[in-house]
Design an enzyme around this catalytic site. Structure first.
Site, short mmCIF file in Angstrom:
data_model
loop_
_atom_site.label_atom_id
_atom_site.label_comp_id
_atom_site.label_asym_id
_atom_site.label_seq_id
_atom_site.Cartn_x
_atom_site.Cartn_y
_atom_site.Cartn_z
CE LYS A 290 11.40 17.29 40.60
NZ LYS A 290 10.71 17.68 41.83
CE LYS B 96 3.24 19.91 40.51
NZ LYS B 96 4.57 20.30 41.09
#
Length: 209
Positions: free
Chosen positions: A81, A149
């Protein structure tokens, strides 16, 4: 437990180790595809961890995603991811810079993006730039704060593995610039404005109020 959050691989591995003595099996299952993918049940779901546990929950995951992968030991789902998202964000920055080059060379960015969508420069990020950034539409679909993030986790992983990520670092600098101007709640396509400010020029040709 199928944890579908995007996290640092080391944290997922630690959580799995802490849960195991309690008889709980954790697999990480972060997703990609955005709101549209979730609504269409076409998400890419990147799983890792105990294979038997994965096989047990896979039918449920397939209700949300057409592409469900098992990628090996716990944590590898989040590695996948983070790598995927880093490519997406770097592509977005490159697409914004490309639109700046097109405009300064005399070509309408909207036209240029349309050409690229039929050629080798096409990407999901280019589509976002054409649909949103070029027109000054920064209403949140994927917040810059979330992108910040995720990219930060990818860069941390680069440090852990001794992998230089110069392009990712450039994208991070632009994100930090945008967040310093209180744009973290806007769509990640707001990076177009950071590029414009660096050039002291407006690239958006059809900016909305």
């Amino acid at each position: 437990i199928a944890d579908m959050s995007t996290n640092a691989p080391a944290i997922v591995q630690r959580l799995a180790k802490e849960l195991a003595p309690k008889g709980i099996t954790l697999i990480d299952s972060p997703v990609s595809g955005g709101v549209d993918g979730a609504e269409a049940a076409s998400l890419a779901i990147m799983c890792s961890g105990d294979k038997a546990a994965f096989d047990k929950v896979k039918p449920l995951l397939e209700c949300m995603g057409k592409n469900v992968f098992h990628l090996g030991a716990i944590g590898m789902g989040n590695v996948a991811k983070l790598v995927n998202n880093m490519v997406s964000f770097c592509n977005l920055v490159t697409a914004c810079e490309a639109m700046a080059l097109a405009k300064r060379a005399g070509l309408d960015p909207d036209v240029m993006a349309g050409v690229m969508q039929t050629a080798s420069g096409d990407s999901a990020s280019l589509k976002r730039v054409k649909r949103k950034a070029i027109h000054g539409d920064f209403k949140q679909e994927f917040a810059l704060n979330l992108a910040y993030k995720d990219l930060g986790l990818a860069l941390d992983l680069g440090k852990e593995t001794g992998t230089p990520l110069s392009v990712g670092s450039h994208a991070m600098t632009l994100m930090q610039n945008a967040r310093s101007k209180n744009r973290g709640g806007e769509d990640v396509s707001t990076l177009m404005r950071s590029i414009e400010e660096g050039m002291n020029d407006q690239i958006r040709t059809k900016a909305k109020p």
